[in-house]
Design a protein around this motif. Structure first.
Motif, PDB file in Angstrom:
ATOM      1  N   SER A   1       1.101  -1.191   0.124  1.00  0.00           N
ATOM      2  CA  SER A   1       0.125   0.064  -0.144  1.00  0.00           C
ATOM      3  C   SER A   1       0.925   1.114  -0.107  1.00  0.00           C
ATOM      4  CB  SER A   1      -0.939   0.184   1.259  1.00  0.00           C
ATOM      5  OG  SER A   1      -1.462   1.309   1.278  1.00  0.00           O
ATOM      6  N   ALA A   2       2.108   1.188   0.914  1.00  0.00           N
ATOM      7  CA  ALA A   2       2.771   2.373   0.942  1.00  0.00           C
ATOM      8  C   ALA A   2       3.671   2.560  -0.198  1.00  0.00           C
ATOM      9  CB  ALA A   2       3.526   2.228   2.362  1.00  0.00           C
ATOM     10  N   VAL A   3       4.258   1.603  -0.725  1.00  0.00           N
ATOM     11  CA  VAL A   3       5.127   1.763  -1.904  1.00  0.00           C
ATOM     12  C   VAL A   3       4.183   1.774  -3.318  1.00  0.00           C
ATOM     13  CG1 VAL A   3       6.962   0.609  -3.275  1.00  0.00           C
ATOM     14  CG2 VAL A   3       7.024   0.694  -0.869  1.00  0.00           C
TER      15      VAL A   3
ATOM     16  N   LEU B   1       2.865   4.753  -6.600  1.00  0.00           N
ATOM     17  CA  LEU B   1       3.134   5.916  -7.682  1.00  0.00           C
ATOM     18  C   LEU B   1       3.847   6.801  -6.637  1.00  0.00           C
ATOM     19  CD1 LEU B   1      -0.091   5.832  -9.733  1.00  0.00           C
ATOM     20  CD2 LEU B   1       2.327   5.121 -10.388  1.00  0.00           C
ATOM     21  N   GLY B   2       3.314   6.997  -5.423  1.00  0.00           N
ATOM     22  CA  GLY B   2       3.686   8.153  -4.730  1.00  0.00           C
ATOM     23  C   GLY B   2       5.269   8.212  -4.498  1.00  0.00           C
ATOM     24  N   ASN B   3       5.949   6.966  -4.398  1.00  0.00           N
ATOM     25  CA  ASN B   3       7.457   7.053  -4.338  1.00  0.00           C
ATOM     26  C   ASN B   3       8.032   7.158  -5.565  1.00  0.00           C
ATOM     27  OD1 ASN B   3       5.935   5.216  -2.511  1.00  0.00           O
ATOM     28  ND2 ASN B   3       7.876   5.002  -1.473  1.00  0.00           N
TER      29      ASN B   3
ATOM     30  N   PHE C   1      -7.137  10.638  -9.096  1.00  0.00           N
ATOM     31  CA  PHE C   1      -6.166  11.076  -9.846  1.00  0.00           C
ATOM     32  C   PHE C   1      -5.078   9.984  -9.781  1.00  0.00           C
ATOM     33  CE2 PHE C   1      -2.817  11.511  -6.671  1.00  0.00           C
ATOM     34  CZ  PHE C   1      -3.311  12.103  -5.636  1.00  0.00           C
ATOM     35  N   TYR C   2      -5.039   8.894  -8.965  1.00  0.00           N
ATOM     36  CA  TYR C   2      -4.102   7.796  -9.103  1.00  0.00           C
ATOM     37  C   TYR C   2      -4.215   6.951 -10.175  1.00  0.00           C
ATOM     38  CZ  TYR C   2      -0.772   4.922  -5.952  1.00  0.00           C
ATOM     39  OH  TYR C   2       0.309   4.430  -5.802  1.00  0.00           O
ATOM     40  N   SER C   3      -5.517   6.748 -10.484  1.00  0.00           N
ATOM     41  CA  SER C   3      -6.126   6.152 -11.602  1.00  0.00           C
ATOM     42  C   SER C   3      -5.640   6.564 -13.038  1.00  0.00           C
ATOM     43  CB  SER C   3      -7.487   5.467 -11.402  1.00  0.00           C
ATOM     44  OG  SER C   3      -8.315   6.666 -11.555  1.00  0.00           O
TER      45      SER C   3
ATOM     46  N   PHE D   1       2.499  11.725   4.347  1.00  0.00           N
ATOM     47  CA  PHE D   1       1.359  11.105   4.269  1.00  0.00           C
ATOM     48  C   PHE D   1       0.864  10.393   3.292  1.00  0.00           C
ATOM     49  CE2 PHE D   1      -0.871  12.107   8.526  1.00  0.00           C
ATOM     50  CZ  PHE D   1      -0.071  13.045   8.796  1.00  0.00           C
ATOM     51  N   PHE D   2       1.231  10.751   2.149  1.00  0.00           N
ATOM     52  CA  PHE D   2       0.552  10.145   0.826  1.00  0.00           C
ATOM     53  C   PHE D   2       1.528   8.968   0.678  1.00  0.00           C
ATOM     54  CE2 PHE D   2       0.674   9.196  -3.525  1.00  0.00           C
ATOM     55  CZ  PHE D   2      -0.724   9.297  -3.924  1.00  0.00           C
ATOM     56  N   SER D   3       2.765   8.890   0.946  1.00  0.00           N
ATOM     57  CA  SER D   3       3.615   8.051   0.566  1.00  0.00           C
ATOM     58  C   SER D   3       3.352   6.811   1.541  1.00  0.00           C
ATOM     59  CB  SER D   3       4.967   8.519   0.381  1.00  0.00           C
ATOM     60  OG  SER D   3       5.891   7.485   0.087  1.00  0.00           O
TER      61      SER D   3
HETATM   62  N1  PFF Z   1       1.062   5.351  -0.673  1.00  0.00           N
HETATM   63  C1  PFF Z   1       0.656   4.989  -1.959  1.00  0.00           C
HETATM   64  C2  PFF Z   1       1.873   5.559  -2.789  1.00  0.00           C
HETATM   65  O1  PFF Z   1       2.724   6.120  -2.245  1.00  0.00           O
HETATM   66  O2  PFF Z   1       1.709   5.412  -3.935  1.00  0.00           O
HETATM   67  C3  PFF Z   1      -0.614   6.035  -2.399  1.00  0.00           C
HETATM   68  C4  PFF Z   1      -1.713   5.934  -1.156  1.00  0.00           C
HETATM   69  C5  PFF Z   1      -2.280   4.659  -0.819  1.00  0.00           C
HETATM   70  C6  PFF Z   1      -2.117   7.027  -0.579  1.00  0.00           C
HETATM   71  C7  PFF Z   1      -3.055   4.571   0.243  1.00  0.00           C
HETATM   72  C8  PFF Z   1      -3.049   6.854   0.489  1.00  0.00           C
HETATM   73  C9  PFF Z   1      -3.393   5.871   0.848  1.00  0.00           C
HETATM   74  F1  PFF Z   1      -4.280   5.657   1.456  1.00  0.00           F
END
Ligand code: PFF
Length: 471
Positions: free
Chosen positions: A25-27, A29-31, A107-109, A240-242
């Motif tokens: 979940s964390a890793v 597009l954010g990274n 926006f992620y999609s 936070f996002f990442s």
């Molecule tokens: N953490 C994910 C990323 O870095 O791409 C994006 C993300 C997932 C943000 C879940 C927020 C979230 F709740």
């Protein structure tokens, strides 16, 4: 250890599965997509320093708080606060989380759709023989068009829904375990290639176009003159996002974690893995940016414009390009499923819906927002609110407003309302493991994290205001 979550809930089956799913979940597009361009927009090294600071003093405590709340309550973010002692006012976290899930997945999609197009372009060897300028133009032409980006976005949302249908163990856990380690290896190869590009000299004029060392300097040398309140808020939002914190994703995942897992070490390990991938992505991108004489402030298109150049320059680049964009899509998927899971778990548990219709309804509703985001670069590009197109507006509001506010409420609840005994019981697995750092953790959760979030947040908004950050 099958499906250890109590009350007969679906759950993760092993320690590695937990880490893989949470890190999955964390890793994302954010990274790899967002971190480099937000760092590029906000001055590089000094931004990185604030980012790392926020990961440690805010990120890890918020993540641990989410795991603790979720596992204690065995419920989605909304249900968790309904169940837990003195939690009712905090159901706001669950509500904001659902709104944030819509904005983020929208926006992620869009961006995940771009990565799918780039898988396709890599397979068809479309970058071969193209100059840096032509590669940039390829991206510009693509993302401002309509049907290509929309089709890929739709495919991505269908894939996301498909994994969420399958449930926690057979969907999320199974895939993330294999794919995340592969991604790490590819990024390492890219780092080496990018750094070893060295100096770029124009063969005709003999002039130096750029050097990969300047890229490393940009990323690691903290130039504090580039730092302002807006950049610090951006570093907070990126943290936070990442880490996927602040909207209840990790409350939900926490509810699937077995009672024997050491939540503190899981939070530390996941945060470390996430940060490592972001920094490595920076090392893969910035040296190449400088080598090719490009601008680090290229915005959301940065990785799509820079990386194809590296692939062209490296041996085996054809295969690496395909693998990289494929794995990036997969990293995006393991994140997007966690966002959709929050909405679906809430609908299943709170509205007593079946998993399949809940997934279809949630994914379809989110796709409507997603279409607007994709079109924000084309047909809808002149439609602006507060000076931002819809893509930027959703991105800014979710990352820099909803997630920090959610995180603030989460640490306040854990630190001041949940009750020290209850928190200790959960973190120490009912006293079966030593919670040696408990005093420090509680101090950070009670004082440092909330004050830091509130300060950065108010400072960032107060000085620049919502409108002034547009663009
Ligand atoms: N953490 C994910 C990323 O870095 O791409 C994006 C993300 C997932 C943000 C879940 C927020 C979230 F709740």
């Amino acid at each position: 250890m099958a499906g250890i979550g109590s009350s007969g809930r679906d759950g993760f089956t092993s320690k590695f599965g937990i880490i893989a799913a949470a890190a999955g979940s964390a890793v994302g597009l954010g990274n790899i997509w967002r971190f480099p361009y937000v760092a590029g927009d906000n001055g590089g090294g000094a931004f990185l320093l604030f980012y790392l600071l926020f990961i440690v003093v805010i990120g890890v405590p918020v993540m641990l708080s989410e795991f603790t709340i979720g596992r204690r309550a065995q419920a989605n973010p909304f249900g968790a606060f309904m169940k837990l002692k003195r939690g009712k006012p905090f159901v706001l976290v669950g509500i904001m989380g659902i709104v944030a899930a819509f904005f983020i997945l929208a926006f992620y999609s869009t961006v995940a759709g771009w990565t799918l197009e780039y898988v396709y372009l890599s397979v068809s060897d479309a970058f071969n023989g193209k100059s840096g300028g032509e590669i940039s133009e390829m991206f510009n032409g693509f993302y401002t068009s309509t049907w290509g980006p929309l089709s890929w976005q739709l495919i991505f949302m269908i894939l996301t829904a498909f994994i969420v249908f399958a449930g926690v163990q057979k969907g999320i856990e199974k895939y993330t375990k294999i794919l995340m380690p592969m991604l790490l290896v590819i990024i390492l190869v890219l780092c080496v290639s990018s750094v070893s590009l060295g100096e770029n000299v124009d063969p005709e004029t003999g002039k130096v176009i750029g050097s990969s060392w300047d890229g490393l300097k940009f990323l690691f040398y903290p130039d504090f003159s580039k730092i302002n309140a807006e950049a610090i808020l951006a570093a907070l939002g990126q943290a936070f996002f990442s880490l996927s914190i602040g909207m209840g994703v990790l409350i939900t995942y926490g509810s699937y974690i077995g009672k024997d897992n050491n939540l503190t070490s899981t939070a530390v390990q996941v945060s470390f893995a996430d940060t490592l991938v972001a920094v490595l992505a920076g090392v893969a991108i910035f040296p190449a940016v400088y080598h090719f004489g490009m601008s680090p402030e290229a915005g959301p298109g940065l990785v799509f414009k820079v990386l194809p150049n590296i692939f062209q320059a490296m041996p085996g680049g054809y295969i690496f390009a395909i693998l990289f964009f494929l794995l990036l899509t997969i990293a995006a998927l393991t994140s997007s499923i966690s966002v959709l899971e929050v909405v679906v778990a809430s609908m299943v548990e709170e509205l007593k819906m079946k998993r399949v219709p809940a997934t279809v309804i949630a994914a379809s509703a989110i796709t409507v927002f997603g279409v607007l985001c994709t079109m924000a670069f084309g047909e809808l590009s002149s439609f602006k609110i507060f000076g931002k197109n819809l893509f930027d507006l959703f991105e800014f509001t979710a990352s820099n407003i909803f997630l920090p506010l959610g995180g603030l409420l989460i640490v306040i609840y854990l630190g001041w309302f949940m009750g020290k005994k209850e928190v200790l019981a959960e973190i120490s697995n009912e006293g079966t493991i030593k919670a040696r750092l408990f005093g420090v953790i509680l101090f950070i959760v009670r004082f440092i994290a909330p004050v830091a979030i509130a300060f950065v947040f108010l400072n960032g908004l107060g000085v620049f205001g919502f409108e002034a950050t547009g663009g």
